[in-house]
Each structure stands twice: as C-alpha cells, then as structure tokens.
Design a protein around this motif. Structure first.
Motif, PDB file in Angstrom:
ATOM      1  N   UNK A 150      31.643  38.991  36.584  1.00  0.00           N
ATOM      2  CA  UNK A 150      32.995  38.698  36.093  1.00  0.00           C
ATOM      3  C   UNK A 150      33.914  38.550  37.288  1.00  0.00           C
ATOM      4  N   UNK A 151      33.914  37.372  37.887  1.00  0.00           N
ATOM      5  CA  UNK A 151      34.689  37.094  39.095  1.00  0.00           C
ATOM      6  C   UNK A 151      35.802  36.098  38.761  1.00  0.00           C
ATOM      7  N   UNK A 152      37.015  36.620  38.655  1.00  0.00           N
ATOM      8  CA  UNK A 152      38.165  35.803  38.234  1.00  0.00           C
ATOM      9  C   UNK A 152      39.281  35.803  39.270  1.00  0.00           C
ATOM     10  N   UNK A 153      38.966  36.154  40.502  1.00  0.00           N
ATOM     11  CA  UNK A 153      39.976  36.158  41.559  1.00  0.00           C
ATOM     12  C   UNK A 153      40.562  34.755  41.711  1.00  0.00           C
ATOM     13  N   UNK A 154      41.876  34.649  41.557  1.00  0.00           N
ATOM     14  CA  UNK A 154      42.537  33.354  41.716  1.00  0.00           C
ATOM     15  C   UNK A 154      42.623  32.515  40.462  1.00  0.00           C
ATOM     16  N   UNK A 155      42.131  33.017  39.331  1.00  0.00           N
ATOM     17  CA  UNK A 155      42.208  32.236  38.087  1.00  0.00           C
ATOM     18  C   UNK A 155      43.634  32.235  37.547  1.00  0.00           C
ATOM     19  N   UNK A 156      43.995  31.270  36.698  1.00  0.00           N
ATOM     20  CA  UNK A 156      45.360  31.198  36.155  1.00  0.00           C
ATOM     21  C   UNK A 156      45.747  32.471  35.406  1.00  0.00           C
ATOM     22  N   UNK A 157      47.021  32.823  35.502  1.00  0.00           N
ATOM     23  CA  UNK A 157      47.527  34.017  34.834  1.00  0.00           C
ATOM     24  C   UNK A 157      47.793  33.776  33.360  1.00  0.00           C
TER      25      UNK A 157
END
Length: 291
Positions: free
Chosen positions: A156-163
């Motif tokens: 589960x790698x969401x670093x930098x994904x839209x808020x």
C-alpha cells in the motif's frame, strides 16, 4: 449555498477465523456493528457506503438489503488472503487481479443479487494494474487510496497520490487520468505521521478521539476552500469490529463527535452538508475528458 460532500464508509469484514486480517468476534456482533453505524448516520441524513467482503455479504444479505433500501450503498471489499491467496492485492499483476477480483465479485453478486459498482481493497493495497483492472470489470468508483501511506509490507504505497477525488490513470495510480473510474481517497492529515512513519493520521474513527479528528476535518476543508476545490469533500473510514449499536462504546461516541465536528466546521464556513454515498458522489463529479 456551497456543499460539503461527506462520505462515511465501513469495511465490513468476516468474523475471526474467516478474516485473514481479523474481524468481529461473531456474526451477531458483526450485524450489530454494521446496523448501528448506519442507523446513527441515517438519523443525520447521511447515507453510508459499506465495503462488504463476500463472506459477510452471504451471511448478512437480509440486513444489508434492508440498509440499501434505506439509502446505504453496498460495495465490494476484498482481501485476497480470505480466499486462499498468499499476499495482498498490490502484489499481483493485472491478469491475476482481474481473475481474483472477478471471482470475489461473483460470490458477492450471487449473495446480494446484483453486481457491486464500488470497490476497496484490504489494507488499501493496490498497484498500477488495479484501477485498469477494476474498470475492465465494470466497477465505476472506489476508495482504495490513503494519501501519504507508504506501507510496503501490505503493498500500500500512496506517497504523492492526490488528496482528493480524481479520475484515475491507466498507467500510474498516483496521478490523474482519463479512466471513468473515480478514486475517492480517505481523508488524512497530510502533515502527520503514525505507525513509525508508515501512514499519516487517517480520518479513521478508531485511530484517535473526536477532538483530534476535528483538526484533520478543519484542515482539509480549509485547504479545499482556499484552493477553490469545486466539490469540498471529507471521507471517513471504520471497521465492523466495534459495537456501534452501543452508545456507551467509545467508538460510537467518537462517531457522534466526528459528525458534530463536521457540522460545526461546515456551519462556520457557510457550507451545507450532503451526506452521500460514493456512487452518489461520482454522479455529481465532473465527467472525465475523453480525447
């Protein structure tokens, strides 16, 4: 009056022994948790979105369909390990995910009587194959991402994904694209870190008390208003491992407190609360541009 769109979600796990990541202690507790959560919200005219694993869809078809008639959305929640796979969803390639999710969706559809249109993977696990696979399978929207989560063990790698909600990209889960599939992230405090840096403070009912969640709510609403975001939005998460039918249960009190925090912030900003399902939110969201 401008609206504040509020989406309350619950991951409805199977009972311990069937749930790979843990679940409620028995089926009666499971039912009380789900029904109590939805009833609390419906009294406030908020229609929840329930992400339900296939085993729970089979066991609690009756109460789930009753809640759906009251305005609740029923969606698919999926842990591969519940069905004999060894790893989290984000560990598998596109063809594997198509097969796995299709298998789970068929069980769920048989239980509920129609296909699910919204999806969330267990532990927010996904990879770049996931959104295109979901679109191919006919899913319209999901809440799979946790912005700033960087939890490699569960993929589960969401670093930098839209808020905030976005039409997804067929090549990269972290950027906007022109897929019809709409992703609605769980709300987080992007400036915080928990679990040794694996995740930020999430708007997950069981994480902290209502006062702490209030800071996250206000920060997100203020940020969206300052940036002129067209559809101000809050998304809340919890699990069916707490008895939301019991008003003395601490998490029931936190749920009530979060609703109060949202109402106070909305009033102070001149916003009208619209407590809607994920599917309903998508119908209001600007259409994707298809070249």
């Amino acid at each position: 009056m401008k609206k504040l769109n509020v989406i309350f979600t619950m991951d409805c796990e199977a009972i311990n022994g069937l749930a790979s990541e843990g679940g409620p202690r028995d089926w009666d507790f499971c039912k009380r948790s789900i029904a109590g959560y939805c009833e609390t919200l419906l009294k406030k005219n908020i229609r929840a979105t329930l992400f339900v694993v296939p085993f729970t869809a089979e066991k609690h078809r009756g109460v789930l369909l009753e809640l759906e008639r009251a305005g609740v959305e029923l969606a698919l929640h999926y842990h591969p390990q519940d069905h004999g796979y060894k790893d989290y969803l984000g560990a598998y390639d596109g063809e594997q995910q198509l097969s796995m999710i299709s298998e789970a969706s068929d069980i769920w559809t048989q239980a509920i009587g129609k296909k699910p249109e919204s999806f969330r993977g267990g532990n927010m696990s996904a990879n770049d194959y996931t959104f295109p696979a979901l679109e191919r399978l006919g899913f319209k929207q999901g809440s799979l991402s946790m912005p700033e989560r960087n939890f490699t063990r569960v993929k589960a790698n969401w670093k930098g994904s839209p808020m905030y909600p976005y039409h997804t990209n067929k090549a990269n889960r972290l950027i906007e694209g022109n897929l019809e599939f709409l992703e609605a992230p769980v709300t987080v405090d992007w400036e915080s870190v928990l679990w040794g840096g694996l995740t930020p403070l999430e708007l997950r009912i069981e994480m902290v008390d209502a006062r702490a969640h209030g800071f996250t709510i206000r920060k997100n609403i203020e940020r969206q208003l300052i940036s002129n975001y067209s559809m101000p939005y809050i998304a809340v998460l919890t699990h069916n491992i707490f008895d939301y039918s019991d008003k003395d249960e601490f998490r029931s009190q936190v749920l009530e407190g979060i609703i109060d925090e949202i109402e106070r912030c909305a009033e102070s900003k001149g916003l009208a609360i619209d407590g809607l399902t994920l599917k309903e939110y998508h119908t209001l969201f600007p259409a994707v541009f298809l070249p």
